[in-house]
Design a protein around this motif. Structure first.
Motif, PDB file in Angstrom:
ATOM      1  N   HIS A  82      12.493   2.833-121.837  1.00 47.21           N
ATOM      2  CA  HIS A  82      11.155   2.186-122.792  1.00 47.21           C
ATOM      3  C   HIS A  82      10.200   2.792-121.635  1.00 47.21           C
ATOM      4  N   GLY A  83      10.369   3.981-121.151  1.00 44.51           N
ATOM      5  CA  GLY A  83       9.007   5.269-121.301  1.00 44.51           C
ATOM      6  C   GLY A  83       9.159   5.643-121.979  1.00 44.51           C
ATOM      7  N   LEU A  84      10.455   5.744-122.666  1.00 43.25           N
ATOM      8  CA  LEU A  84      10.406   7.179-124.031  1.00 43.25           C
ATOM      9  C   LEU A  84       9.897   6.790-125.110  1.00 43.25           C
ATOM     10  N   THR A  85      10.447   5.136-125.452  1.00 38.59           N
ATOM     11  CA  THR A  85       9.869   4.330-126.542  1.00 38.59           C
ATOM     12  C   THR A  85       8.670   3.058-126.501  1.00 38.59           C
ATOM     13  N   LEU A  86       7.924   3.276-125.066  1.00 41.66           N
ATOM     14  CA  LEU A  86       6.685   2.519-125.289  1.00 41.66           C
ATOM     15  C   LEU A  86       5.461   3.300-125.277  1.00 41.66           C
ATOM     16  N   THR A  87       5.451   4.341-125.338  1.00 42.65           N
ATOM     17  CA  THR A  87       3.792   5.085-124.772  1.00 42.65           C
ATOM     18  C   THR A  87       3.013   4.453-125.796  1.00 42.65           C
ATOM     19  N   GLY A  88       1.897   4.605-124.688  1.00 46.24           N
ATOM     20  CA  GLY A  88       0.804   3.653-125.099  1.00 46.24           C
ATOM     21  C   GLY A  88       0.819   2.498-124.995  1.00 46.24           C
ATOM     22  N   SER A  89       1.379   1.771-123.914  1.00 49.66           N
ATOM     23  CA  SER A  89       1.256   0.453-123.848  1.00 49.66           C
ATOM     24  C   SER A  89       1.559  -0.173-122.124  1.00 49.66           C
ATOM     25  N   THR A  90       0.410  -0.612-121.943  1.00 49.85           N
ATOM     26  CA  THR A  90       1.061  -1.437-120.671  1.00 49.85           C
ATOM     27  C   THR A  90       1.674  -1.562-120.117  1.00 49.85           C
ATOM     28  N   CYS A  91       2.105  -3.306-120.803  1.00 52.80           N
ATOM     29  CA  CYS A  91       3.013  -3.867-120.397  1.00 52.80           C
ATOM     30  C   CYS A  91       3.495  -4.636-119.428  1.00 52.80           C
ATOM     31  N   ASN A  92       2.116  -4.809-118.604  1.00 51.44           N
ATOM     32  CA  ASN A  92       2.148  -5.703-117.883  1.00 51.44           C
ATOM     33  C   ASN A  92       0.892  -5.883-117.438  1.00 51.44           C
ATOM     34  N   PRO A  93      -0.085  -6.552-116.975  1.00 54.54           N
ATOM     35  CA  PRO A  93      -1.021  -7.573-116.329  1.00 54.54           C
ATOM     36  C   PRO A  93      -1.904  -6.706-115.702  1.00 54.54           C
ATOM     37  N   CYS A  94      -1.166  -6.657-114.411  1.00 52.11           N
ATOM     38  CA  CYS A  94      -1.763  -5.726-113.183  1.00 52.11           C
ATOM     39  C   CYS A  94      -2.293  -4.542-113.905  1.00 52.11           C
ATOM     40  N   GLY A  95      -1.756  -3.911-114.508  1.00 54.96           N
ATOM     41  CA  GLY A  95      -2.469  -2.346-115.023  1.00 54.96           C
ATOM     42  C   GLY A  95      -3.364  -2.728-116.372  1.00 54.96           C
ATOM     43  N   THR A  96      -3.388  -3.717-117.249  1.00 55.86           N
ATOM     44  CA  THR A  96      -4.678  -3.243-117.593  1.00 55.86           C
ATOM     45  C   THR A  96      -5.776  -3.726-116.573  1.00 55.86           C
ATOM     46  N   LEU A  97      -5.034  -5.547-115.829  1.00 56.05           N
ATOM     47  CA  LEU A  97      -6.191  -4.753-114.973  1.00 56.05           C
ATOM     48  C   LEU A  97      -7.306  -4.142-113.887  1.00 56.05           C
ATOM     49  N   GLN A  98      -6.354  -3.736-113.707  1.00 60.59           N
ATOM     50  CA  GLN A  98      -6.707  -2.313-112.951  1.00 60.59           C
ATOM     51  C   GLN A  98      -7.424  -1.407-114.553  1.00 60.59           C
ATOM     52  N   GLN A  99      -7.106  -0.708-115.841  1.00 59.66           N
ATOM     53  CA  GLN A  99      -7.861  -0.420-116.246  1.00 59.66           C
ATOM     54  C   GLN A  99      -8.753  -1.506-116.024  1.00 59.66           C
ATOM     55  N   ILE A 100      -9.043  -2.487-116.674  1.00 57.56           N
ATOM     56  CA  ILE A 100     -10.630  -2.932-116.485  1.00 57.56           C
ATOM     57  C   ILE A 100     -11.722  -2.955-115.364  1.00 57.56           C
ATOM     58  N   LEU A 101     -10.567  -2.860-114.198  1.00 60.74           N
ATOM     59  CA  LEU A 101     -11.572  -2.745-113.622  1.00 60.74           C
ATOM     60  C   LEU A 101     -12.319  -0.682-113.323  1.00 60.74           C
ATOM     61  N   ASP A 102     -10.859  -0.482-113.612  1.00 62.44           N
ATOM     62  CA  ASP A 102     -11.736   1.969-113.848  1.00 62.44           C
ATOM     63  C   ASP A 102     -12.805   1.788-114.337  1.00 62.44           C
ATOM     64  N   GLY A 103     -13.223   0.603-115.466  1.00 67.05           N
ATOM     65  CA  GLY A 103     -13.852   0.409-116.679  1.00 67.05           C
ATOM     66  C   GLY A 103     -13.333   1.761-117.975  1.00 67.05           C
TER      67      GLY A 103
END
Length: 313
Positions: A82-103
């Motif tokens: 998954h890591g080698l084939t899905l580069t550039g994607s978060t695939c996790n709402p929590c990871g996306t939430l972290q990116q929003i909080l970090d700006g």
């Protein structure tokens, strides 16, 4: 499950990954930069679809002998894939939430990604149930009739704490891997996820991914929505929020003596260094950090969000 059934299940997961790979490649080729939002939505949807579909099938191999060695090995292998084939994607709402909080991304773009992730999770469940309904192997028919498999094998309070702890530990450990080369980083993160699954898989599944949890246990959410949403949605999200609000800064320091970069992590006055230097260079680096920090420190900034990409599986 027999050996033949195991191979069929593995081929199904590989075929799903190839299908998603083709869809993502076609999306990148056909969607131009002017249509950024539809492209982002589709790439995130396909990536989450792959993880959820493969994990739904992988869950059926948990009882393959010898236990739990086969299940843990497959967890590691498919996490690497998954890591080698899905580069550039978060695939996790929590990871996306972290990116929003970090700006790192806007609220609108974050909401679009989270919507794509849950859409991918739902489509993955429908896709797998369609395949299982064909009755290709015996375990597929059993999975369809299973209903809610009660993944929480402890109290709701303990399950909440486990998912919260694992989410926080995962995020903080990921920070230690940022300076590692991407190819090696994928293996380190896969090993970390495998260790967490081994540590808490028998209690909660160690999912710490709301979209994946919904895809795996949608019937359980239907029966006990508030209990499962608290454990599998609120707990990992709170873990990401705790990380986001920690007094944590990251910088790159370059010493004049060695010319090598020292990755410095400030966390409640704790300094963690990633380097291969001799003791004398270590002392020089410490002194230079304290005396000449204004000249030598360069901000690491929001580059962290790009480096993490798919890694919140």
């Amino acid at each position: 499950m027999g050996l033949d059934e195991t191979w069929i299940s593995l081929l199904l997961m590989v075929g799903t990954m190839m299908l998603v790979g083709g869809c993502r490649k076609l999306t990148r080729r056909q969607m131009h930069s002017r249509r950024l939002h539809p492209r982002t939505f589709l790439l995130e949807l396909f990536a989450t679809f792959q993880i959820c579909a493969c994990t739904n099938e992988l869950r059926l191999l948990a009882n393959v002998q010898p236990k739990p060695h086969v299940a843990l090995t497959l967890t590691y292998v498919f996490t690497v894939l998954h890591g080698l084939t899905l580069t550039g994607s978060t695939c996790n709402p929590c990871g996306t939430l972290q990116q929003i909080l970090d700006g790192g991304i806007s609220v609108k773009q974050g909401g679009l990604k989270i919507g794509a992730q849950f859409a991918g999770a739902v489509l993955a469940r429908i896709y797998m149930h369609r395949i299982w309904s064909m009755g290709i192997i015996k375990v597929h028919s059993e999975a369809l009739a299973e209903g809610c498999c009660n993944p929480i094998q402890t109290t709701e309070t303990q399950a909440f704490c486990i998912e919260l702890l694992f989410s926080t530990v995962f995020q903080l450990t990921i920070l230690q891997f940022e300076a590692v080369k991407p190819r090696l980083r994928v293996h380190l993160i896969a090993l970390l996820i495998t260790m967490l699954v081994y540590g808490g898989g028998n209690l909660t599944g160690a999912i710490f991914n709301p979209a994946l949890a919904f895809s795996l246990h949608a019937s359980c959410f239907h029966d006990k929505f508030w209990d499962y949403s608290l454990v599998y949605w609120m707990a990992p999200s709170l873990g990401k929020c705790l990380y986001a609000f920690l007094p944590l800064k990251k910088h790159i320091v370059t010493t004049r003596d060695s010319g090598k970069e020292i990755n410095v992590l400030y966390f409640h006055n704790l300094l963690v260094f990633h380097f291969k230097l001799n003791p004398k260079s270590y002392i020089n680096a410490m002194l230079r950090l304290e005396l000449d920090s204004s000249q030598n420190i360069q901000s690491y900034g929001s580059q962290r969000n790009h480096n993490l990409s798919f890694l919140h599986i």
